[in-house]
Design an enzyme around this catalytic site. Structure first.
Site, PDB file in Angstrom:
ATOM      1  N   ASP A 183      35.656  32.235  51.752  1.00 45.96           N
ATOM      2  CA  ASP A 183      34.773  31.634  50.758  1.00 45.96           C
ATOM      3  C   ASP A 183      34.647  32.648  49.637  1.00 45.96           C
ATOM      4  OD1 ASP A 183      32.085  31.163  49.402  1.00 45.96           O
ATOM      5  OD2 ASP A 183      32.175  29.413  50.725  1.00 45.96           O
ATOM      6  N   SER A 184      34.661  32.198  48.389  1.00 52.44           N
ATOM      7  CA  SER A 184      34.678  33.150  47.284  1.00 52.44           C
ATOM      8  C   SER A 184      33.389  33.963  47.196  1.00 52.44           C
ATOM      9  CB  SER A 184      34.940  32.450  45.950  1.00 52.44           C
ATOM     10  OG  SER A 184      33.811  31.736  45.495  1.00 52.44           O
ATOM     11  N   SER A 185      32.319  33.505  47.831  1.00 48.51           N
ATOM     12  CA  SER A 185      31.084  34.289  47.861  1.00 48.51           C
ATOM     13  C   SER A 185      31.263  35.566  48.677  1.00 48.51           C
ATOM     14  CB  SER A 185      29.937  33.459  48.446  1.00 48.51           C
ATOM     15  OG  SER A 185      29.674  32.338  47.630  1.00 48.51           O
ATOM     16  N   THR A 227      36.782  25.639  47.429  1.00 43.89           N
ATOM     17  CA  THR A 227      36.494  24.215  47.614  1.00 43.89           C
ATOM     18  C   THR A 227      37.758  23.369  47.624  1.00 43.89           C
ATOM     19  OG1 THR A 227      34.333  24.463  46.562  1.00 43.89           O
ATOM     20  CG2 THR A 227      35.244  22.241  46.639  1.00 43.89           C
ATOM     21  N   ASP A 233      32.901  30.038  42.471  1.00 45.00           N
ATOM     22  CA  ASP A 233      31.662  30.808  42.325  1.00 45.00           C
ATOM     23  C   ASP A 233      31.896  32.221  41.800  1.00 45.00           C
ATOM     24  OD1 ASP A 233      30.145  28.674  43.103  1.00 45.00           O
ATOM     25  OD2 ASP A 233      29.774  29.383  45.132  1.00 45.00           O
ATOM     26  N   GLN A 255      21.511  39.153  27.527  1.00 45.33           N
ATOM     27  CA  GLN A 255      21.293  38.058  28.466  1.00 45.33           C
ATOM     28  C   GLN A 255      21.746  36.727  27.869  1.00 45.33           C
ATOM     29  OE1 GLN A 255      17.246  38.067  30.005  1.00 45.33           O
ATOM     30  NE2 GLN A 255      17.231  40.304  30.159  1.00 45.33           N
ATOM     31  N   CYS A 256      21.923  36.680  26.559  1.00 43.30           N
ATOM     32  CA  CYS A 256      22.426  35.466  25.909  1.00 43.30           C
ATOM     33  C   CYS A 256      23.911  35.295  26.218  1.00 43.30           C
ATOM     34  CB  CYS A 256      22.234  35.550  24.393  1.00 43.30           C
ATOM     35  SG  CYS A 256      20.524  35.707  23.876  1.00 43.30           S
TER      36      CYS A 256
END
Length: 340
Positions: A56-58, A12, A89, A274-275
């Site tokens: 793009d970092s994706s 970005t 990202d 997942q925490c």
């Protein structure tokens, strides 16, 4: 004069708005330079390597990580520090894998970017880049203060393999809940010396062998056996299993049998929570005690990004699954804190 090497991958920070579609698209580094005249006032000699094409970092992939590592190795002796401009990202993935690929760093490698393009009025790009450059050049007694791969965002410096992107709508995009902030920029930059790695006396070694045969098993109430079986038998050498709370799972015997079968077939299964805050504590509750008994590995407080990239690194480094398993549970770049 400090010599700083900037690797511009895209993101970005260097985007412009397409007049036809209204979408932001990558542009070259000249856009950044033109919007940051203060660069010429710094007492730094800055060299820029721009990826071609800008990405793009994706679209981040292993061969791009290898290219970044090779650029750093090639220029390691010539520069005081490195700044990588990168999309936010997947920034934590890149920072994590580079921490493993670049062993024995005694110079800073700072990843940074922005939430708004540098040409926007309220952009965070200018401050992020200028602060990243200052930290990349900072020395004490002739040695770099920072000797590891980090992320600089919104005036905070994080250990790369302890960070994750948690917010796409604020300038405060990253957090590191299980490890202290390494530095914070206000009027002055305050370094947390006790939290920084000290690689004095180590040799700088680059590792580029990566093995991406990794899969993810994210548990949820009601997940069925067929789904679990397919993931465990997808051809991966290692499975990141995202569990509940302190590392807990369901206790159905078929589930334990499925995991045990995969482990006996030579697949490493790593338990991470997942925490976002806290650590896996295998054996604290009966559910995780069963996992420990069949050979599930403890991921402690590793982030998801770090668990994925550490497995890629270890699997590329070792053909023996037992060696991979051994180092999964050990901190090798400050990426986890054992609790036992």
């Amino acid at each position: 004069m400090n010599n700083i090497f900037i690797i511009y991958t895209g993101g970005t920070i260097g985007m412009v708005k397409d007049s036809k579609t209204g979408s932001f698209v990558p542009f070259d580094f000249e856009l950044i330079a033109n919007n940051l005249p203060d660069l010429s006032r710094l007492n730094y000699k800055i060299t820029v390597h721009s990826f071609d094409p800008i990405i793009d970092s994706s679209d981040m992939k292993e061969h791009i990580w290898v290219e970044m590592a090779e650029i750093i190795q090639k220029n390691y002796e010539l520069y005081d520090g490195f700044v990588i401009l990168h999309g936010s990202d997947t920034m934590s993935f890149s920072a994590s894998i580079l921490s493993f690929m670049l062993e024995g760093l005694q110079k800073p490698v700072i990843l940074s970017g922005s939430q708004l393009p540098i040409g926007e009025i309220r952009t965070d790009a200018r401050e992020n880049l200028m602060t990243a450059l200052e930290i990349a050049s900072a020395k004490r007694d002739g040695r770099s203060i920072v000797q590891e791969v980090c992320i600089l965002f919104d005036n905070k410096l994080f250990r790369g393999n302890r960070s994750f992107k948690y917010n796409s709508a604020k300038f405060e995009a990253f957090r590191s809940p299980n490890y202290p902030v390494l530095a914070e920029a206000g009027i002055h930059i305050q370094y947390n010396d006790d939290a920084l790695l000290d690689n004095s006396g180590q040799n700088f070694i680059m590792h580029t062998s990566l093995d991406n045969r990794v899969a993810v098993l994210k548990l949820f109430p009601g997940i069925n056996r067929t789904t679990i079986h397919q993931i465990l038998h997808c051809g991966a050498r290692g499975i990141i299993m995202e569990t509940f709370g302190a590392g807990n799972t369901m206790t159905d015997q078929w589930f334990i049998d499925e995991l045990s079968e995969a482990i006996n077939a030579g697949i490493n299964i790593i338990d991470i929570s997942q925490c976002k805050v806290g650590s896996v504590e295998m054996g604290r509750y009966g559910t995780s005690a069963k996992l420990k008994g069949i050979g599930v590995l403890n991921g402690y407080d590793m982030t998801f990004e770090t668990a994925i990239t550490k497995l890629m690194y270890l699997q590329g480094h070792f053909t023996d699954q037992a060696e991979v398993a051994k180092y999964v549970e050990q901190p090798i770049r400050g990426e986890l804190t054992p609790n036992d």
